[in-house]
Design an enzyme around this catalytic site. Structure first.
Site, PDB file in Angstrom:
ATOM      1  N   SER A 189       0.830  -1.199   0.000  1.00 12.20           N
ATOM      2  CA  SER A 189       0.000   0.000   0.000  1.00 12.20           C
ATOM      3  C   SER A 189       0.869   1.256   0.000  1.00 12.20           C
ATOM      4  CB  SER A 189      -0.970  -0.033   1.172  1.00 12.20           C
ATOM      5  OG  SER A 189      -1.877   1.039   1.117  1.00 12.20           O
ATOM      6  N   ASP A 239      -1.928   6.423  -3.924  1.00  6.22           N
ATOM      7  CA  ASP A 239      -1.030   5.633  -3.085  1.00  6.22           C
ATOM      8  C   ASP A 239      -0.482   4.473  -3.904  1.00  6.22           C
ATOM      9  OD1 ASP A 239      -3.233   3.949  -3.167  1.00  6.22           O
ATOM     10  OD2 ASP A 239      -3.164   3.440  -1.051  1.00  6.22           O
ATOM     11  N   ASP A 247      -0.853   1.145  -4.135  1.00  6.52           N
ATOM     12  CA  ASP A 247      -1.683   0.127  -4.786  1.00  6.52           C
ATOM     13  C   ASP A 247      -2.926   0.719  -5.431  1.00  6.52           C
ATOM     14  OD1 ASP A 247      -2.682   0.688  -2.222  1.00  6.52           O
ATOM     15  OD2 ASP A 247      -3.562  -1.294  -1.984  1.00  6.52           O
ATOM     16  N   ASP A 287      -5.573   2.257  -4.469  1.00  6.24           N
ATOM     17  CA  ASP A 287      -6.931   2.133  -3.951  1.00  6.24           C
ATOM     18  C   ASP A 287      -7.338   3.391  -3.160  1.00  6.24           C
ATOM     19  OD1 ASP A 287      -5.457   1.780  -1.650  1.00  6.24           O
ATOM     20  OD2 ASP A 287      -6.530  -0.002  -0.971  1.00  6.24           O
TER      21      ASP A 287
END
Length: 250
Positions: free
Chosen positions: A97, A242, A244, A246
């Site tokens: 993440s 960010d 990843d 999401d």
């Protein structure tokens, strides 16, 4: 191997390889296969270099339990949940993440994209691994070993994202996006390529060592390049993703 160090409330994550390594990932893959009780599991990963070995070990653990695996390859985290809903399968994705490059982690879900957290499965998976370790051996393999197959769902995911809006209602926009060498660099062109926008991406190349700045957009220090470029080009909006992809800050 300390399971307490990597099992969190909503996911599994830690330093690689000190806390999270191939052995841990293989055990999680086997335990998740037993917990999910599904004939097939989806697996994806982000662009961090450690994700190749970790996801590979997880897949081996699942295959040893007689469970088939669909390897989604490089994906933003939301694509896992889309795939889980579309195919009605449980899944896992390897991502750190917004954390620094030396971290990685595993996010899990059951079929229909139902999240797996501390109270909905992570504790059971952790206990299963602990019991296996205490017995002094690895997980018992199934008589039939599972098979792995690759599947690219990125175009379907992009279509799905656009389905939430009326594309014809969007006025032409000039957009700058800082994807911070994260998965937004892969997903954003696919999603926005069919929209009436002019898109410029900063740090589009996938690089899990984050050579330009950390992929943590909540930190003002990581917004500097984007803010400067929006001002310089007179863009309508700036998007900061960010690692990843999401989460996005506007």
């Amino acid at each position: 191997m300390s399971l307490d160090a990597v099992f969190k409330a909503y996911d599994i994550r830690g330093l690689v390889p000190e806390e999270l390594n191939a052995d841990v990932a293989r055990n999680v893959g086997a335990a998740f296969a037993r917990f999910a009780k599904a004939p097939c599991i989806l697996v994806g990963r982000d662009m961090r270099p450690s994700g190749v070995e970790l996801s590979g070990a997880f897949i081996e653990g699942a295959l040893d339990q007689g469970v088939d695996v669909i390897d989604l390859g490089l994906i933003p985290t939301d694509l896992l949940y889309f795939a889980s809903g579309k195919l009605d399968m449980p899944g896992a994705t390897f991502t750190g993440s917004h954390n620094p490059a030396q971290y990685n982690g595993i996010k899990l879900c059951l079929e229909g994209a139902k999240p797996v957290g501390e109270d909905t499965g992570l504790d059971a998976i952790k206990a299963d691994i602990a019991a296996t370790m205490q017995s002094g051996g690895g997980a018992v393999s199934a008589e039939r070993r599972g098979e792995a197959h690759a599947l690219d769902l990125l175009p379907d995911y992009a279509d799905h994202v656009r389905s939430f809006i009326d594309v014809n209602a969007i006025r032409p926009l000039k957009i700058v996006a800082d994807t911070a060498n994260g998965m937004g660099g892969l997903a954003l062109p696919q999603v926005m390529g069919a929209l009436p926008v002019t898109l410029e991406i900063l740090f589009e190349e996938l690089d899990g060592t984050f050579p330009n700045h950390p992929a943590d957009p909540i930190n003002p220090a990581n917004q500097v390049d984007l803010i400067a470029r929006v001002k310089e080009t007179g863009a309508d909006i700036g998007l900061a993703f960010d690692g990843d992809a999401d989460r996005v800050f506007l």
